[in-house]
Design a protein around this motif. Structure first.
Motif, PDB file in Angstrom:
ATOM      1  N   ARG A   1       0.826  -1.197   0.000  1.00 23.96           N
ATOM      2  CA  ARG A   1       0.000   0.000   0.000  1.00 23.96           C
ATOM      3  C   ARG A   1       0.861   1.248   0.000  1.00 23.96           C
ATOM      4  NH1 ARG A   1      -5.617   0.024   0.793  1.00 23.96           N
ATOM      5  NH2 ARG A   1      -6.220  -2.123   0.499  1.00 23.96           N
ATOM      6  N   PRO A   2       0.340   2.321  -0.599  1.00 24.14           N
ATOM      7  CA  PRO A   2       1.143   3.534  -0.619  1.00 24.14           C
ATOM      8  C   PRO A   2       1.382   4.056   0.790  1.00 24.14           C
ATOM      9  CG  PRO A   2      -1.089   3.947  -1.380  1.00 24.14           C
ATOM     10  CD  PRO A   2      -0.946   2.468  -1.246  1.00 24.14           C
ATOM     11  N   ALA A   3       2.549   4.599   0.974  1.00 17.82           N
ATOM     12  CA  ALA A   3       2.876   5.110   2.298  1.00 17.82           C
ATOM     13  C   ALA A   3       2.147   6.419   2.559  1.00 17.82           C
ATOM     14  CB  ALA A   3       4.374   5.344   2.387  1.00 17.82           C
ATOM     15  N   ALA A   4       2.115   6.755   3.810  1.00 14.28           N
ATOM     16  CA  ALA A   4       1.409   7.973   4.182  1.00 14.28           C
ATOM     17  C   ALA A   4       2.046   9.182   3.522  1.00 14.28           C
ATOM     18  CB  ALA A   4       1.468   8.137   5.698  1.00 14.28           C
ATOM     19  N   ARG A   5       1.210  10.105   3.101  1.00  8.03           N
ATOM     20  CA  ARG A   5       1.742  11.351   2.599  1.00  8.03           C
ATOM     21  C   ARG A   5       1.821  12.284   3.782  1.00  8.03           C
ATOM     22  NH1 ARG A   5       2.075  14.390  -2.117  1.00  8.03           N
ATOM     23  NH2 ARG A   5       0.775  16.144  -1.578  1.00  8.03           N
ATOM     24  N   VAL A   6       3.005  12.585   4.123  1.00 11.26           N
ATOM     25  CA  VAL A   6       3.163  13.372   5.334  1.00 11.26           C
ATOM     26  C   VAL A   6       3.218  14.827   4.936  1.00 11.26           C
ATOM     27  CG1 VAL A   6       4.347  13.280   7.522  1.00 11.26           C
ATOM     28  CG2 VAL A   6       4.797  11.561   5.813  1.00 11.26           C
ATOM     29  N   ASN A   7       2.260  15.592   5.358  1.00 13.10           N
ATOM     30  CA  ASN A   7       2.311  16.990   4.944  1.00 13.10           C
ATOM     31  C   ASN A   7       2.295  17.958   6.111  1.00 13.10           C
ATOM     32  OD1 ASN A   7      -0.239  16.345   5.620  1.00 13.10           O
ATOM     33  ND2 ASN A   7      -1.119  16.712   3.587  1.00 13.10           N
TER      34      ASN A   7
ATOM     35  N   PHE B   1      -2.013  -2.322 -10.648  1.00  9.65           N
ATOM     36  CA  PHE B   1      -0.856  -2.440 -11.533  1.00  9.65           C
ATOM     37  C   PHE B   1       0.427  -2.086 -10.796  1.00  9.65           C
ATOM     38  CE2 PHE B   1       1.853  -0.222 -14.769  1.00  9.65           C
ATOM     39  CZ  PHE B   1       2.318  -1.377 -15.369  1.00  9.65           C
ATOM     40  N   ILE B   2       0.400  -0.997 -10.047  1.00 13.55           N
ATOM     41  CA  ILE B   2       1.619  -0.595  -9.332  1.00 13.55           C
ATOM     42  C   ILE B   2       1.962  -1.609  -8.237  1.00 13.55           C
ATOM     43  CG2 ILE B   2       2.708   1.216  -7.957  1.00 13.55           C
ATOM     44  CD1 ILE B   2       1.274   3.249  -9.524  1.00 13.55           C
ATOM     45  N   VAL B   3       0.947  -2.132  -7.582  1.00 15.57           N
ATOM     46  CA  VAL B   3       1.204  -3.199  -6.606  1.00 15.57           C
ATOM     47  C   VAL B   3       1.909  -4.360  -7.302  1.00 15.57           C
ATOM     48  CG1 VAL B   3       0.094  -4.967  -5.200  1.00 15.57           C
ATOM     49  CG2 VAL B   3      -0.656  -2.604  -5.029  1.00 15.57           C
ATOM     50  N   GLY B   4       1.438  -4.692  -8.514  1.00 13.40           N
ATOM     51  CA  GLY B   4       2.065  -5.760  -9.290  1.00 13.40           C
ATOM     52  C   GLY B   4       3.503  -5.437  -9.628  1.00 13.40           C
TER      53      GLY B   4
ATOM     54  N   ILE C   1       6.604   6.690  -6.553  1.00 14.96           N
ATOM     55  CA  ILE C   1       5.707   6.851  -7.697  1.00 14.96           C
ATOM     56  C   ILE C   1       4.285   6.481  -7.289  1.00 14.96           C
ATOM     57  CG2 ILE C   1       5.150   5.982  -9.996  1.00 14.96           C
ATOM     58  CD1 ILE C   1       8.128   5.575 -10.453  1.00 14.96           C
ATOM     59  N   GLN C   2       4.185   5.397  -6.544  1.00 14.91           N
ATOM     60  CA  GLN C   2       2.874   4.932  -6.096  1.00 14.91           C
ATOM     61  C   GLN C   2       2.173   5.989  -5.247  1.00 14.91           C
ATOM     62  OE1 GLN C   2       3.048   1.643  -3.309  1.00 14.91           O
ATOM     63  NE2 GLN C   2       1.297   0.692  -4.296  1.00 14.91           N
ATOM     64  N   THR C   3       2.899   6.510  -4.265  1.00 11.38           N
ATOM     65  CA  THR C   3       2.295   7.507  -3.396  1.00 11.38           C
ATOM     66  C   THR C   3       1.841   8.714  -4.188  1.00 11.38           C
ATOM     67  OG1 THR C   3       4.010   6.820  -1.878  1.00 11.38           O
ATOM     68  CG2 THR C   3       2.640   8.649  -1.201  1.00 11.38           C
TER      69      THR C   3
ATOM     70  N   ASN D   1      -1.813  -9.060 -11.210  1.00  8.89           N
ATOM     71  CA  ASN D   1      -2.393  -7.876 -10.580  1.00  8.89           C
ATOM     72  C   ASN D   1      -3.122  -7.001 -11.594  1.00  8.89           C
ATOM     73  OD1 ASN D   1      -1.794  -7.481  -7.586  1.00  8.89           O
ATOM     74  ND2 ASN D   1       0.134  -8.260  -8.376  1.00  8.89           N
ATOM     75  N   LEU D   2      -2.542  -6.883 -12.785  1.00  8.57           N
ATOM     76  CA  LEU D   2      -3.175  -6.038 -13.794  1.00  8.57           C
ATOM     77  C   LEU D   2      -4.520  -6.623 -14.218  1.00  8.57           C
ATOM     78  CD1 LEU D   2      -2.900  -3.534 -15.528  1.00  8.57           C
ATOM     79  CD2 LEU D   2      -1.836  -4.936 -17.277  1.00  8.57           C
ATOM     80  N   THR D   3      -4.553  -7.931 -14.514  1.00 11.17           N
ATOM     81  CA  THR D   3      -5.832  -8.496 -14.956  1.00 11.17           C
ATOM     82  C   THR D   3      -6.868  -8.445 -13.850  1.00 11.17           C
ATOM     83  OG1 THR D   3      -4.891 -10.650 -14.470  1.00 11.17           O
ATOM     84  CG2 THR D   3      -5.050 -10.060 -16.778  1.00 11.17           C
ATOM     85  N   SER D   4      -6.449  -8.737 -12.623  1.00 17.43           N
ATOM     86  CA  SER D   4      -7.467  -8.679 -11.576  1.00 17.43           C
ATOM     87  C   SER D   4      -7.896  -7.235 -11.356  1.00 17.43           C
ATOM     88  CB  SER D   4      -6.973  -9.322 -10.285  1.00 17.43           C
ATOM     89  OG  SER D   4      -6.097  -8.462  -9.616  1.00 17.43           O
ATOM     90  N   GLY D   5      -6.965  -6.290 -11.565  1.00 18.09           N
ATOM     91  CA  GLY D   5      -7.341  -4.878 -11.477  1.00 18.09           C
ATOM     92  C   GLY D   5      -8.366  -4.511 -12.528  1.00 18.09           C
ATOM     93  N   ILE D   6      -8.138  -4.953 -13.759  1.00 20.39           N
ATOM     94  CA  ILE D   6      -9.066  -4.605 -14.839  1.00 20.39           C
ATOM     95  C   ILE D   6     -10.420  -5.272 -14.610  1.00 20.39           C
ATOM     96  CG2 ILE D   6      -9.518  -4.887 -17.298  1.00 20.39           C
ATOM     97  CD1 ILE D   6      -6.564  -4.462 -17.803  1.00 20.39           C
ATOM     98  N   GLN D   7     -10.383  -6.535 -14.173  1.00 21.37           N
ATOM     99  CA  GLN D   7     -11.658  -7.217 -13.956  1.00 21.37           C
ATOM    100  C   GLN D   7     -12.424  -6.661 -12.774  1.00 21.37           C
ATOM    101  OE1 GLN D   7     -10.202 -11.159 -14.043  1.00 21.37           O
ATOM    102  NE2 GLN D   7     -10.281 -11.180 -16.271  1.00 21.37           N
ATOM    103  N   GLY D   8     -11.688  -6.057 -11.844  1.00 25.06           N
ATOM    104  CA  GLY D   8     -12.364  -5.524 -10.671  1.00 25.06           C
ATOM    105  C   GLY D   8     -12.923  -4.120 -10.854  1.00 25.06           C
TER     106      GLY D   8
END
Ligand SMILES: Nc1ncnc2c1ncn2[C@@H]1O[C@H](COP(=O)(O)OP(=O)(O)OP(=O)(O)O)[C@@H](O)[C@H]1O
Ligand SMILES: [Mg+2]
Lengths: 277, 237
Positions: free
Chosen positions: A10-16, A198-201, A262-264, A159-166
């Protein structure tokens, strides 16, 4: 091994907020205490002769030997070739996964045609490919890069296919109300909606890529960090082995951190715990 | 403008959906659809908008390309979670061209200051207002609205009803408005059709010959409301 592909990152916290930054910093200091303590203990243990130096050399010996290797320029060569293999394999595997994943995720017939086979191939522990690749492509660069690509391919593809199907059918319908063409539908709805998985993949693909480059270099290479480990083993030089392990850790962490950033950055719209401020 | 002839769409072996709907909309007319929950109102809008092609009967429009004639606001906001409010409102159009219009609409629905926020930051009512702004930006020939104000508080609801009235004044968009709110239908529509049953059918049609804007407390509207409530009564055969 293939079960690793399902890991969710999971993306990390965006600390602002300044306060959050402070809290985070003191948090990372806290995380340093244990490693530093262990290194000190290790140094002390090898110096005082608790452990045999030919099995576990002290941290300073490791650093010195690696520095000596670096001075001759030899170490850089090993690092470069390993990085090259990981990147080339990662790129090839990811591109193949995107093409096939998009095709099977979007076109039903292709899904029915390809997906069962890919799912079955996935059941093969990927390291089992190693001897075959060595046989097929010889011990050259191509076999190593292909092996890394195979490792990267599956997590990205799955991950990409399950992402698209979801993807929520309701969002697709919005595109149909706007009379989107297939291309617009893909660009404006399907790609952005599938981006998180996709990014998780990509991230789990990268970690598998590192694992596979080690395997490839252990089994048939004359250069690279993995080869350095074999060399260290054969010449009874544990500091080379430990030094290589540490370098693998460092580069693995750096490349993962890049993807994590990049993910965050691209997923700050996600409504999850990490993005809650 | 829109002619619906003997259109049916049923599910579960004819036990749900709607059947034998006949409906004509004149250009600029605003028609309300009232009906008990589950009588097929959302399904009707899906069929009209082309999302559900498995229907019987005929649907004709005056537009050259019928598939482009309809704009639709769904029962749920359906915003793209990866787009900001502004990008959601201009969704499907060039942002440059429509930006000032979009900002105007965002202001009229009371979302100024939230242009750069993502849908996760919006409350249910705010998301619905963003969806209203999006559907108004597209300026279709025929606007289909599925309970557009159901998630809003009474006051915001009235404001947005007045906004719709003023937009209709300007554009004269032909509109089919599905709603549960009898007062809303009486306030906004030229005509109300009432659907009943499983599968739903048109039970009756009420013309409201009152010029707009109407007074919300109008006694004639109150009488009509009485009539509609009787029509909707389940216990009646
Ligand atoms: N795809 C589907 N498959 C099977 N049944 C469906 C489908 N879509 C709708 N239905 C059924 O058709 C009926 C009408 O649904 P619809 O959503 O049109 O109701 P509605 O009048 O909009 O209700 P509400 O006022 O609660 O929104 C329901 O009983 C629903 O279960
Ligand atoms: Mg409905």
């Amino acid at each position: 091994m293939s079960s690793r592909t399902e890991t969710t990152v999971r993306p990390a916290a965006r600390v602002n907020k300044a306060r959050a930054v402070k809290r985070n910093l003191s948090g990372s200091w806290l995380g340093l205490i244990l490693p530093v303590f262990i290194i000190l203990l290790w140094e002390y243990a090898s110096r005082s002769g608790w452990v045999a130096p030919h099995l576990l050399p002290s941290p300073t010996t490791v650093v010195n030997e690696m520095a000596a290797l670096a001075q001759g320029g030899e170490l850089l060569g090993h690092i470069t070739i390993t990085l090259y293999r990981v990147f080339a394999g990662f790129l090839a595997g990811a591109i193949a996964a995107v093409l096939l994943g998009a095709a099977t995720g979007y076109v039903k017939v292709i899904h029915q045609l390809l997906d069962p086979m890919l799912q079955a191939l996935r059941a093969i522990p990927s390291l089992a490919w190693v001897p075959l690749f060595v046989l097929w492509i010889g011990i050259g660069e191509a076999s190593k890069i292909t092996l890394v690509a195979v490792g990267v391919f599956f997590p990205v593809y799955l991950n990409l296919t399950s992402g698209i199907q979801g993807i929520d059918r309701k969002l697709i319908e919005v595109g149909r109300i706007y009379n989107f063409t297939s291309l617009q539908q893909i660009k404006k709805i399907i790609l952005p909606a599938a981006l998180p998985s996709f990014i998780v993949g990509l991230r789990s693909g990268l970690s598998l890529g590192w694992m596979f480059v080690v395997a490839a270099e252990l089994l048939g290479a004359s250069q690279g960090l993995g080869y350095l480990m074999v060399y260290g083993q054969n010449t009874s030089a544990p500091s080379l082995v430990i030094g290589s392990i540490i370098l693998f850790a460092i580069f693995g962490k750096i490349t993962d951190e890049i993807l994590k950033r990049i993910q965050t950055k691209t997923l700050k719209w996600q409504d999850n715990l990490e993005n809650a401020s | 403008m829109l002619a619906v002839h003997q259109v049916s769409r049923t599910f579960q072996n004819g036990k749900a959906g709607f059947e034998n709907i006949n409906l004509q909309l004149q250009r600029g007319e605003v028609v309300g659809v009232l009906g008990t929950s589950g009588c097929g109102k959302s399904t009707l809008l899906r069929v009209l908008s082309g999302l559900d092609p498995q229907f019987e009967g005929s649907i004709r429009t005056e537009a050259e390309r019928p598939e482009e004639a309809f704009g639709m606001m769904f029962q749920e906001p359906r915003l793209m979670p990866w787009l900001t409010v502004l990008d959601n409102v201009t969704f499907g159009f060039s942002k440059k061209q429509k930006k000032s219009e979009a900002l105007d609409l965002i202001e009229t629905v009371g979302l100024q200051g939230f242009e750069k926020h993502y849908p996760k930051d919006l409350s249910g009512g705010m998301a619905q207002r963003a969806a209203i702004a999006r559907s108004l930006l597209s300026q279709p020939d025929i606007l289909l609205l599925d309970e557009p104000f159901s998630a809003l508080d009474a006051f915001t609801k009235m404001q947005l009803q007045d906004l719709l009235l003023s937009i209709w004044e300007k554009r004269r968009t032909t509109t089919l408005l599905v709603t549960h709110d009898i007062d809303e239908a009486l306030y906004l529509c030229d005509r109300i059709v009432i659907m009943r049953g499983q599968p739903g059918q048109i039970a009756s049609e009420i013309f409201i010959n009152r010029s707009k804007p109407r007074k919300r407390g109008d006694h004639r509207l109150a009488e009509l409301k009485e009539e509609i409530l009787k029509e909707l009564d389940f216990t009646k055969p």
